[in-house]
Design a protein around this motif. Structure first.
Motif, PDB file in Angstrom:
ATOM      1  N   HIS A 126     -91.424 -29.361  39.576  1.00 13.07           N
ATOM      2  CA  HIS A 126     -92.147 -30.471  40.283  1.00 13.07           C
ATOM      3  C   HIS A 126     -93.633 -30.240  40.817  1.00 13.07           C
ATOM      4  CE1 HIS A 126     -88.118 -32.124  42.286  1.00 13.07           C
ATOM      5  NE2 HIS A 126     -87.688 -31.497  41.215  1.00 13.07           N
ATOM      6  N   ASP A 151     -93.470 -31.904  48.259  1.00 13.06           N
ATOM      7  CA  ASP A 151     -92.989 -32.192  47.165  1.00 13.06           C
ATOM      8  C   ASP A 151     -93.295 -33.596  46.571  1.00 13.06           C
ATOM      9  OD1 ASP A 151     -91.557 -32.548  44.657  1.00 13.06           O
ATOM     10  OD2 ASP A 151     -89.632 -31.270  45.259  1.00 13.06           O
ATOM     11  N   GLY A 153     -92.495 -34.913  43.524  1.00  7.63           N
ATOM     12  CA  GLY A 153     -91.593 -35.399  42.894  1.00  7.63           C
ATOM     13  C   GLY A 153     -91.619 -34.480  41.402  1.00  7.63           C
ATOM     14  N   TYR A 164     -99.666 -39.489  41.149  1.00  7.93           N
ATOM     15  CA  TYR A 164     -98.657 -38.975  42.204  1.00  7.93           C
ATOM     16  C   TYR A 164     -98.980 -39.489  43.618  1.00  7.93           C
ATOM     17  CZ  TYR A 164     -96.703 -36.007  38.733  1.00  7.93           C
ATOM     18  OH  TYR A 164     -96.212 -35.683  37.220  1.00  7.93           O
TER      19      TYR A 164
END
Length: 195
Positions: A126, A151, A153, A164
């Motif tokens: 991750h 997080d 992903g 992201y």
């Protein structure tokens, strides 16, 4: 009736062999060693940092002009993407190279860009924004696991350029590191300090 010792041994060989096969299948499912030989390239379109946001000055009208005079200053276009933070990866458990950028878009949204990433593929890796420090070498392999993190992903691939989205409420003064964290084995593949 006397049992043959050969028949008993053969049965134990079959049981032992079957147990070994089951153990190998389970280990394969957990460790997924074939991922080390499979590369996944991602080529997300990364926004380029915007140019200067200085105001644009309109030319003064000529004396022969019959047009109405215009304001001396016209508004600048809306600012484009701006790099807020950046850094370079250091290797941890796996050789990792590339850089990171935190980008603020014209609409105020923020994204993390992994630029020219090269690392190993692995199970359950991750992308984290971490509050922990980036420590080089083996001492840094487990550092991020002991700190707060966001997080972003699962990693999209182990090679290339990737984007992201960063949630709007993330305080980038707290989360100043990027970690490629293998959740299955609680270890960092590589990390980058944001400055």
């Amino acid at each position: 009736m006397v049992r043959s010792r050969t028949g008993g041994r053969a049965r134990w060989w079959w049981i032992g062999g079957g147990a070994a096969v089951v153990a190998a299948v389970i280990a394969g499912l957990i460790f997924q060693p074939w991922l080390l030989f499979v590369d996944v390239r991602v080529d997300d379109a990364l926004p380029a940092p915007a140019g200067s946001t200085a105001e644009t000055v309109a030319p003064a009208p000529s004396a022969a002009s019959t047009m109405e005079p215009v304001d001396d200053v016209t508004p600048a276009p809306a600012p484009g993407p701006v790099d807020l933070l950046s850094g370079s990866f250091v290797s941890h458990e796996h050789e990792t190279t590339g850089s990171v950028r935190v980008i603020q878009n014209a609409d105020g949204s923020r994204q993390l860009a992994l630029v020219g990433l090269q690392t190993s593929n692995g199970p359950d890796v991750h992308v984290w924004l971490s509050a922990g420090p980036v420590v080089e070498g083996r001492d840094g392999w487990y550092t991020a696991g002991g700190y707060d993190h966001i997080d972003l992903g699962p990693i999209k691939g182990n090679l290339g350029d990737q984007l992201y989205d960063i949630p709007a409420d993330v305080d980038l003064s707290v989360f100043r590191a990027v970690d490629l964290w293998c959740e299955r084995f609680s270890v960092s593949f590589g990390a980058a300090a944001l400055a």
